[in-house]
Design a protein around this motif. Structure first.
Motif, PDB file in Angstrom:
ATOM      1  N   LYS A 102      -8.648  -2.269   4.052  1.00 38.00           N
ATOM      2  CA  LYS A 102      -8.964  -3.241   4.863  1.00 38.00           C
ATOM      3  C   LYS A 102      -8.947  -2.497   6.227  1.00 38.00           C
ATOM      4  CE  LYS A 102      -6.178  -7.172   6.339  1.00 38.00           C
ATOM      5  NZ  LYS A 102      -5.412  -8.128   6.386  1.00 38.00           N
ATOM      6  N   THR A 125      -6.362  -0.872  -0.005  1.00 36.41           N
ATOM      7  CA  THR A 125      -7.731  -1.888  -0.203  1.00 36.41           C
ATOM      8  C   THR A 125      -8.425  -1.824   0.884  1.00 36.41           C
ATOM      9  OG1 THR A 125      -6.047  -2.826   2.493  1.00 36.41           O
ATOM     10  CG2 THR A 125      -5.336  -3.297  -0.638  1.00 36.41           C
ATOM     11  N   SER A 155       0.542  -1.106   0.150  1.00 36.82           N
ATOM     12  CA  SER A 155       0.025   0.066  -0.047  1.00 36.82           C
ATOM     13  C   SER A 155       0.776   1.246  -0.223  1.00 36.82           C
ATOM     14  CB  SER A 155      -1.039   0.383   1.134  1.00 36.82           C
ATOM     15  OG  SER A 155      -1.846  -0.935   1.169  1.00 36.82           O
TER      16      SER A 155
END
Length: 384
Positions: free
Chosen positions: A305, A303, A240
């Motif tokens: 997440k 993402t 990321s």
């Protein structure tokens, strides 16, 4: 016994004269900070409130703008070096506040969440509330100032102990008597000692809770002492970090954080300037005593997440204590009654600093006058 009492009196005066003025300043600014924020909102409604009805009284049912749209606009204005922290409105007519840190300009931008129009902005030291908070929390010296205030708070405990020893009634005396008919010096002396004995411990609670919030090492010490491990923000995955330009919309990240605690309210959304840090979302859950919430979630901005989620009562003990310490210090924990107590404590601390200094100066002036009078009388006898 007399020599020991003189020792306590000397210690009390030394600490009071060297540091008492700072304690008094902290007390006064703390008392003002109880009433300053709501007063500021009343005096500057154009910054804190938005129009939610038209002239005929019909409610505006428009949805609030996406946070991502506001983030993109402010990011373009302030640049990549600026971190943005969003404080969503709590009520339907509240404005959206965005704290800007780390760039060329630091301050708060106030935005209409319905239209996206800017309502105004303030630099980090502009406005009475910002001024009082910076003075009260760090003496305008940031981390250095907080460390200095922590040391001064310890000195207050020494002032309290020595003051109680000096106040403690001797045989046949009353420690609670305030004589108002024997001159100003005696009146202020009695008020000073009785106020210190009556409210000294309550003031100590305010001082101690303030230090606990402001001085981060103290929280870490408490956690280490308990055998727990301090809370750490999670690192952003390497994948990321290399794809920082492909960030998801900010609203998607906030939704992911709220999904961890569905009944929560969003207090703060922090978008760091550094690309290697996750987005930080701070939530308030129904049973959290902290008015702003201490439930913390970190989200991968690429993402979406959730990297870590910690409920307020699952944090390490040093961080968890803030949920109670902060509302206790500000008085929010007990509503208007405790807020009133906090104000009285602050004003009393400031008053004790002023009266203590005045009493010391006045008695010194009186002793000097007596010495001059004795010398003059002796000169007169020599002449005769």
């Amino acid at each position: 016994m007399r020599r020991l009492r003189d020792l306590w009196l000397g210690a009390h005066r030394w600490f009071a004269l060297s540091l008492g003025w700072v304690l008094g300043l902290m007390g006064l600014t703390g008392a003002l900070l109880v009433i300053a924020p709501p007063l500021d909102e009343q005096l500057h409604p154009q910054l804190f409130k938005v129009v939610t009805h038209d002239a005929s009284g019909i409610a505006d049912h428009r949805a609030t703008l996406p946070l991502e749209a506001i983030r993109s606009r402010l990011g373009a204005e302030f640049g990549k070096k600026a971190g943005l922290s969003f404080l969503p409105p709590r009520e339907a007519d509240d404005s959206l506040s965005v704290l800007v840190r780390g760039g060329a300009w630091k301050g708060t931008v106030y935005i209409d969440p319905l239209s996206g129009a800017e309502l105004g902005r303030r630099g980090e030291n502009e406005g009475i509330v910002n001024f009082l908070f910076k003075l009260h929390s760090s003496l305008f010296m940031d981390d250095v100032g907080r460390s200095v205030l922590a040391v001064i708070a310890l000195c207050y405990l020494l002032l309290l102990v020595t003051g109680l020893i000096l106040w403690w009634p001797r045989a046949g005396q009353s420690g609670w008597r305030i004589e108002l008919r024997k001159g100003l010096v005696r009146s202020l002396f009695d008020l000073h000692r009785v106020a210190g004995a009556t409210l000294g411990v309550l003031i100590a609670i305010s001082v101690a809770t303030g230090v606990y919030m402001a001085w981060q090492p103290l929280r870490g010490f408490v956690t280490t002492l308990s055998g727990d491990k301090p809370m750490r923000a999670p690192a952003l995955p390497l994948a990321s970090r290399g794809a920082a330009g492909a960030r998801l919309p900010l609203d998607t990240l906030v939704d992911a954080a709220r999904a961890e605690f569905p009944q929560s309210r969003v207090y703060l959304v922090q978008v760091p300037a550094k690309a290697d840090l996750p987005v930080h979302v701070r939530l308030h859950v129904p049973d959290d005593p902290h008015p702003n919430g201490r439930t913390l979630v970190w989200v991968d901005p690429v993402t979406g997440k959730v990297l870590a989620a910690q409920r307020w009562n699952k944090l390490d003990i040093g961080a968890r204590a803030v949920a109670v310490v902060y509302p206790l210090h500000t008085g929010v924990l007990g509503g208007p009654v405790l807020e009133g107590v906090v104000m009285v404590n602050g004003v009393t601390l400031a008053g004790m600093a002023v009266t203590g200094l005045w009493l010391w100066w006045r008695r010194r002036a009186m002793r000097s006058a007596r010495r001059v009078s004795r010398v003059a009388a002796g000169d007169g006898r020599n002449v005769r």
